[in-house]
Scaffold this active site. Sequence first.
Site, short mmCIF file in Angstrom:
data_model
loop_
_atom_site.label_atom_id
_atom_site.label_comp_id
_atom_site.label_asym_id
_atom_site.label_seq_id
_atom_site.Cartn_x
_atom_site.Cartn_y
_atom_site.Cartn_z
N HIS A 299 -5.59 -3.44 9.68
CA HIS A 299 -5.88 -2.51 8.59
C HIS A 299 -7.34 -2.65 8.14
CE1 HIS A 299 -1.81 -1.22 8.19
NE2 HIS A 299 -1.36 -2.26 7.54
N SER B 141 3.79 6.94 -0.31
CA SER B 141 4.43 5.91 0.51
C SER B 141 3.96 4.52 0.10
CB SER B 141 4.11 6.17 1.99
OG SER B 141 4.76 5.23 2.81
N LYS C 13 0.37 2.38 5.54
CA LYS C 13 1.34 3.47 5.38
C LYS C 13 0.88 4.76 6.06
CE LYS C 13 4.47 2.43 3.84
NZ LYS C 13 5.53 1.61 4.52
#
Length: 306
Positions: free
Chosen positions: A100, A130, A45
């Site tokens: 990630h 988020s 995010k």
Amino acid sequence: MARLDVTETFHSIMFPGHMHTKDSLNYATKFKFQDTDTVIVTYPKSGTTWMQEIITLVLGKGDPTIAQTQPNWVRAPWLEQYYCADVLKGSTGPRIITTHLPCQLLAPALQHSKAKVIYIARNLKDVSVSYYHFHKMANFLPDPGTFSDFLNDFLKGAVHYGSWFDHVNGWTSHAKDIHNFLYITYEEMCQDLHGSVQKVSHFLQCPLTEDELILAQKHCSFNSMKENTMVNYTLIPQEIMDHGKGKFMRTGKVGDWKNTFTEEQSRLVDDMYSSQMTDSSLLFKWECPEKTARPLMTINTSESHT
């Protein structure tokens, strides 16, 4: 591959079992990068989808055809997800790879490569909000409970993909060890998209004419991406991502955290930031003034190392 209720734990970090397996995570950490690869690195995010779109449009000289006809997870697959190896086998030309993974898991594989690495950071207040809303719609992530519950877990790093503090500190502190490294912030992209697209094009050594730059900027704007089924995740089945509970692309605004945080929670995060980032050269601001042209976060390293 469903595994919606499965959590994989790898090097003490939790990953959603829906897309991650022990084999796929091991594959990622031992990956053989090519010098022509471009690697997008983010904590969840933090502008991942946005950078995928920017790079696609930069390499396409502003032509939106690929961006509008090929899902982002195909043109820029997540390295640690189980399908990545098959996608890359069928790829031609320079590869765009997304991850990630924290620095300690991926940096060793990057050390002897000239692959270009783009790290995008976003302030943790907006990230936490988020990420909370994403948990509410993503059926492969745990029920987040109340925002207060989720924020406590988030600040402890007891969420999927681990600690925001460890991720940002790890990658930015090791920037000097990576051959080609660009650091950019979500806030900078919000504040000056034209300049950010231009910065990425220079880093990728793919110069654009002013017309191409304007076209690329148009098609990677938040409103354009929000309507693009190739990036807004409406192609994902309802049982995996429940779009009735929210939108993958919610607001795209800097400072939206103020609509969720209490004053006490804001102070808690400020205190945590002060204690966890004492050795960091990053400077955060939690809002995005409309009239300032300065990036909201800076890092005391060269933006690229060549």
